[in-house]
Scaffold this motif. Sequence first.
Motif, PDB file in Angstrom:
ATOM      1  N   SER A   1       2.331  -2.538  22.277  1.00 10.96           N
ATOM      2  CA  SER A   1       0.928  -1.257  22.495  1.00 10.96           C
ATOM      3  C   SER A   1       1.505  -0.280  24.354  1.00 10.96           C
ATOM      4  O   SER A   1       1.365   1.105  24.679  1.00 10.96           O
ATOM      5  N   ALA A   2       1.937  -1.370  25.170  1.00 12.27           N
ATOM      6  CA  ALA A   2       2.442  -1.020  26.656  1.00 12.27           C
ATOM      7  C   ALA A   2       4.081  -0.480  26.487  1.00 12.27           C
ATOM      8  O   ALA A   2       4.210   0.809  26.868  1.00 12.27           O
ATOM      9  N   ARG A   3       4.664   0.145  25.313  1.00 13.12           N
ATOM     10  CA  ARG A   3       5.668   0.449  25.248  1.00 13.12           C
ATOM     11  C   ARG A   3       5.285   1.628  24.087  1.00 13.12           C
ATOM     12  O   ARG A   3       6.076   3.127  24.134  1.00 13.12           O
TER      13      ARG A   3
ATOM     14  N   SER B   1      13.973   1.545  20.339  1.00 11.37           N
ATOM     15  CA  SER B   1      13.696   1.417  19.060  1.00 11.37           C
ATOM     16  C   SER B   1      12.084   0.121  19.554  1.00 11.37           C
ATOM     17  O   SER B   1      13.674  -0.451  20.757  1.00 11.37           O
ATOM     18  N   ILE B   2      11.800  -0.554  19.691  1.00 13.48           N
ATOM     19  CA  ILE B   2      11.451  -2.463  20.018  1.00 13.48           C
ATOM     20  C   ILE B   2      12.170  -2.779  18.953  1.00 13.48           C
ATOM     21  O   ILE B   2      10.635  -3.190  18.489  1.00 13.48           O
TER      22      ILE B   2
ATOM     23  N   GLY C   1      -0.460  -1.082  17.499  1.00 10.99           N
ATOM     24  CA  GLY C   1      -0.782   1.222  17.519  1.00 10.99           C
ATOM     25  C   GLY C   1       1.123   1.473  16.612  1.00 10.99           C
ATOM     26  O   GLY C   1       1.067   2.794  17.060  1.00 10.99           O
ATOM     27  N   ALA C   2       1.528   0.637  16.571  1.00 10.71           N
ATOM     28  CA  ALA C   2       2.921   1.411  15.758  1.00 10.71           C
ATOM     29  C   ALA C   2       2.759   1.736  14.306  1.00 10.71           C
ATOM     30  O   ALA C   2       1.814   1.650  13.752  1.00 10.71           O
TER      31      ALA C   2
ATOM     32  N   GLU D   1       4.915   4.646  26.513  1.00 11.27           N
ATOM     33  CA  GLU D   1       5.747   5.555  27.217  1.00 11.27           C
ATOM     34  C   GLU D   1       6.309   6.882  26.655  1.00 11.27           C
ATOM     35  O   GLU D   1       6.407   7.574  26.521  1.00 11.27           O
ATOM     36  N   ASP D   2       6.283   6.367  24.977  1.00 10.91           N
ATOM     37  CA  ASP D   2       6.807   6.987  23.739  1.00 10.91           C
ATOM     38  C   ASP D   2       6.163   6.766  22.841  1.00 10.91           C
ATOM     39  O   ASP D   2       6.185   5.784  22.151  1.00 10.91           O
ATOM     40  N   GLU D   3       5.092   7.960  22.138  1.00 10.40           N
ATOM     41  CA  GLU D   3       4.531   7.525  20.799  1.00 10.40           C
ATOM     42  C   GLU D   3       5.444   7.108  19.437  1.00 10.40           C
ATOM     43  O   GLU D   3       4.768   6.540  19.098  1.00 10.40           O
ATOM     44  N   THR D   4       6.185   7.740  19.858  1.00  9.53           N
ATOM     45  CA  THR D   4       7.273   7.853  18.593  1.00  9.53           C
ATOM     46  C   THR D   4       8.019   6.677  17.825  1.00  9.53           C
ATOM     47  O   THR D   4       8.815   6.680  17.297  1.00  9.53           O
ATOM     48  N   MET D   5       8.492   5.638  19.339  1.00  5.82           N
ATOM     49  CA  MET D   5       8.885   4.433  19.051  1.00  5.82           C
ATOM     50  C   MET D   5       8.429   3.641  17.753  1.00  5.82           C
ATOM     51  O   MET D   5       7.847   3.449  17.643  1.00  5.82           O
ATOM     52  N   PRO D   6       9.329   3.129  16.827  1.00 10.52           N
ATOM     53  CA  PRO D   6       9.639   2.460  15.818  1.00 10.52           C
ATOM     54  C   PRO D   6       9.673   1.373  16.300  1.00 10.52           C
ATOM     55  O   PRO D   6      10.420   1.049  17.400  1.00 10.52           O
ATOM     56  N   VAL D   7       9.303  -0.056  15.455  1.00  8.78           N
ATOM     57  CA  VAL D   7       9.413  -1.242  16.057  1.00  8.78           C
ATOM     58  C   VAL D   7      10.083  -1.620  14.400  1.00  8.78           C
ATOM     59  O   VAL D   7      10.103  -1.302  13.432  1.00  8.78           O
TER      60      VAL D   7
END
Length: 135
Positions: free
Chosen positions: A90-92, A62-63, A125-126, A95-101
Amino acid sequence: MRRFRNFNSQDGAASEINISPLIDVVFILLIFFIVTAVFNEQTGVDVNKPRAASAQDLEAQSILFAVTANGQIYHGGRVVGLDGVQSIVSARLQEDETMPVIIQGDEGASHGAVVKVLDAAKLGGAESVSLATAK
């Protein structure tokens, strides 16, 4: 008939233990464990999170952002500020569009600072933004 073997005789080649295969196996295991290890990202600052009865465990990938009591925003051990949140998210997410913040807000942090970080993550974009609490 000889009962004892003479180990001091020079009649044959000296026997040695070849440890080359052992070293190869150790290096292969080392590489295997390094490649399969999951590295958890940390914010780099200790935050006194508020307690919540409905707390759940964080996802491994996750971010993470931390908002301290004095309003500073940390990511990966460095202060990023509010402007850096959107660009990091947005940069992370490329790499993976489904990564949660996940936002770790200190108990003493102002509500407005946490909401600004949440808003910047959404603008980055999260799709999933959560607040971290202590159980």
